[in-house]
Design an enzyme around this catalytic site. Sequence first.
Site, PDB file in Angstrom:
ATOM      1  NE  ARG A 672      -2.757  -0.743   3.510  1.00 49.84           N
ATOM      2  CZ  ARG A 672      -3.675  -0.524   4.454  1.00 49.84           C
ATOM      3  NH1 ARG A 672      -4.951  -0.445   4.127  1.00 49.84           N
ATOM      4  NH2 ARG A 672      -3.324  -0.374   5.725  1.00 49.84           N
ATOM      5  CG  ASN A 697       4.746  -8.602   6.602  1.00 50.56           C
ATOM      6  OD1 ASN A 697       5.831  -9.080   6.937  1.00 50.56           O
ATOM      7  ND2 ASN A 697       3.623  -8.987   7.155  1.00 50.56           N
ATOM      8  CG  ASP A 744      -1.938  -0.977  12.125  1.00 55.61           C
ATOM      9  OD1 ASP A 744      -0.986  -1.766  12.297  1.00 55.61           O
ATOM     10  OD2 ASP A 744      -3.070  -1.164  12.599  1.00 55.61           O
ATOM     11  CG  ASP A 833      -3.927  -6.963  17.786  1.00 55.81           C
ATOM     12  OD1 ASP A 833      -4.125  -8.197  17.715  1.00 55.81           O
ATOM     13  OD2 ASP A 833      -4.716  -6.134  17.294  1.00 55.81           O
ATOM     14  NE  ARG A 876      -8.918  -8.779  17.051  1.00 57.54           N
ATOM     15  CZ  ARG A 876      -7.663  -8.375  16.896  1.00 57.54           C
ATOM     16  NH1 ARG A 876      -6.983  -8.772  15.841  1.00 57.54           N
ATOM     17  NH2 ARG A 876      -7.092  -7.594  17.780  1.00 57.54           N
TER      18      ARG A 876
END
Length: 919
Positions: A672, A697, A744, A833, A876
């Site tokens: 991005r 990444n 981020d 996280d 999650r």
Amino acid sequence: MTGYTMLRNGGVGNGGQPWVLRWSSRIRLTWLSFTLFIILVFFPLIAHYYLTTIDDADDAGKRIFGPRTGNELCEVKHVQDLCRIRESVSEELLQLEAKRQELNSEIAKLNLKIEACKKSIENAKQDLLQLKNVISQTEHSYKELMAQNQPKLSLPIRLLPDKDDATFPLPKSNRNCRLHNCFDYSRCPLTSGFPVYVYNSDDYPFGSSLDPLIKQAFEATVRTNVYVTENANIACVYIILVGEMQEPVMPKPTELEQQLHSLPYWRTDGHNHLIINLSRKSETQNFIYNISTGRAMIAQSTFYDAQYRPGFDIVVSPLVHAMSEPNFLEIPPQVPVKRKYLFSFQGEKIESLRSSLQEVRSFEEEIEGNAPADYDDRIITTLKAVQDSKLDFVLVEFTCKNQPKASLPTEWALCGEREDRLELLKLSTFALIITPGDTHLVISAGCTMRLFEALEVGAIPVVLGEQVQLPYNDVIRWNEAALIIPKPRITEVHFLLRSISDNDLLAMRRQGRFLWETYFSTSDNVFSTVLAIIRTRIQIPAAPIREEPAVEIPHRSGKAAGTDPNMADNGDLDLGPVETEPPYASPKYLRNFTLTAMDIYRNWNSAPGPFHLFPYTPFDPVLPSEAKFLGSGTGFRPIGGGAGGSGKEFQAALGGNVPREQFTVVMLTYEREEVLMNSLERLNGLPYLNKVVVVWNSPKLPSEDLLWPDIGVPIMVVRTEKNSLNNRFLPWDEIDTEAILSIDDDAHLRHDEIMFGFRVWREARDRIVGFPGRYHAWDIPHQSWLYNSNYSCELSMVLTGAAFFHKYYAYLYSYVMPQAIRDMVDEYINCEDIAMNFLVSHLTRKPPIKVTSRWTFRCPGCPQALSHDDSHFHERHKCINFFVKVYGYMPLLYTQFRVDSVLFKTRLPHDKTKCFKFI
């Protein structure tokens, strides 16, 4: 002939003809002039008259050449437009002329100012040069003063003794061996790095008698240990593995002693040698008892008091998982606190103390100083009475249903197979461990095996017999994980166990789980712990833990980053003065060689709470090697060994206890580029910023024509081996600061918010300090944990998409945290996280800190991230429940605490001065 000549010469002759010729010539010239005058004068007059006569005709429409009045001319439409245009153009020309004159005057003034600025610049350059000279002179003077007052220190030269160095006198008895009289410190300078040489057991006859599993596990551990060296001449300690040996091929004690004394570096007395005898079974015999080991240290699971030398020998744990890692999913959870049985015991004594002494003595005789009485009979009677009372569910069996395991005299033998014993312990709150009746047996392999199994499944050990020497007892606070009770208090044991609160039970169970994972669970842990104990005893600093090498992706920079006015807007925060320092790294390793005994003891035992993954505070100046490292045997020293704790007020230390400190931004991104460039530009001019590490990444490299912004600090673009969210927390060697801001690429934070979060972190360095808060909740219908991102008055997590944390936790996350957690993060591409919040809360037993009142921080218009996927929350939920199984309990803690600026939403009179005091 003569007349022709006279005419030709213009002279006189033949009656005066020349004057006639002259007269005719004059007449022609006069006529010609008159004709020209008439043509030039009268013809224009005639033409004018004619034209005037034509224009005076009665028909006005036939006027062609006559003059017209202004009104008649403007009656024509297009002529009127032309008139207006002429008038407007005339006005504009007049205005432009006025402006030109005005600009000329301004240009003249600006030229004067430019000349003045040039003179000011020259003066400033001169002043700057003078200041540089003054600073240089001051620095030189400072260095001279420092040189006068402080001696120059350099590493000591390492003097290696000869291979056959002279021996120093032996103590009167091997029983009196201690480090000061049986260890050669000259081979272990502080700067040596603690090199260890390991003998190859296969090169000696006794090597063929070793248990294959133990030998294989030991060799695998040695290959990966950072302290092991192949150069025996520089070694500090020499290690030889002699057990566990197999019974049929076990050598005789005299043969084994002769083989040990023939080791090439034994040097007549075996000083600086460590003999390791590991036990994989409870029936391991103490065959070293009858062997002369000289000044060599011994590490094994069975010791008699005549053999054990405190502070010199080491009691080690059994090596149960020789070639396998423990399965965390098979370990029972730590809750509920109380289980089916209050306590349990299974065992059978093959030979009692009374029979071994060949006489019966009463308790009164023992009090009078005679041989100790056998308390085991009283223990049996008391425990059976408790079982028969049915006040609590207890299970005690003093006779094995099957053949008991082999054991030493007066020792309680184990019953049944290991799997059966573990199933019983999973149902027991406490596990009784009755020490051998022979008080000369300070520890046995059977006792260490019972201790290992109890800690593994979360049964709190209750050791009956205070004379016992538990594994690693000189560096572990066993009273935080076990109850050690003298045998005469057997009648009070039931009352004592019932009086312990649930909170204390859970604390002891968690500490026991930590001890088992850290020192008992694998062969690597056992070997690393043994080396750490010796290294700490002789006060050699630990080897630094490895950092992740950053492979930089070349990129072009130079695009001037603009200043976003929204970034500079402080909103409701007024943070006072900021540090405008150039990039400044955190100090490293300030106290490597200045450890005191108090420091060592505190680092081993004084963690903030008894449940830490490591038995020391994460922010002590030096962290010794007693830390748990699942993949290495190194000690742990983080990049910043600076002062920690709460420290000074803001005015004295700018929000923390390190006067000058900065942070590193670690930004994870994946293909991005536009979003990334915008995020980097928003960091332009950010105070306290040391460096930006962009974790690329994606396997696809950035575009070659991509121009990276110049934000005033270095931007390091790091290439990763694979696409993994775990890369966010790798301890990159390019991170020179203790503080890390994990953010981020689409997070949108103002500069004042980042600055405030950093200053809060400096006051709570052991916590995660960030912005987006989340919490966990218990789903009653499904009996499981849920992840929740709704607005709430409490939280238990701070997402690391915008959060500060210490680099210490990057090491723990990448190298220490169970691999199963990182594997699940890679499987779901999610939950990293949550894993970090679990880790920090597990270590500190504190919740994270949320700063500012904002709840979301995504930049407007950015592409959707992974969190917008429908399966995001479902994954999650699974992660939280899986992590709970790995840790054995829920480490997250709720909090309703949020930090804002002291003057947040405070209305102050205009005549008041704002203070800059922060919490």
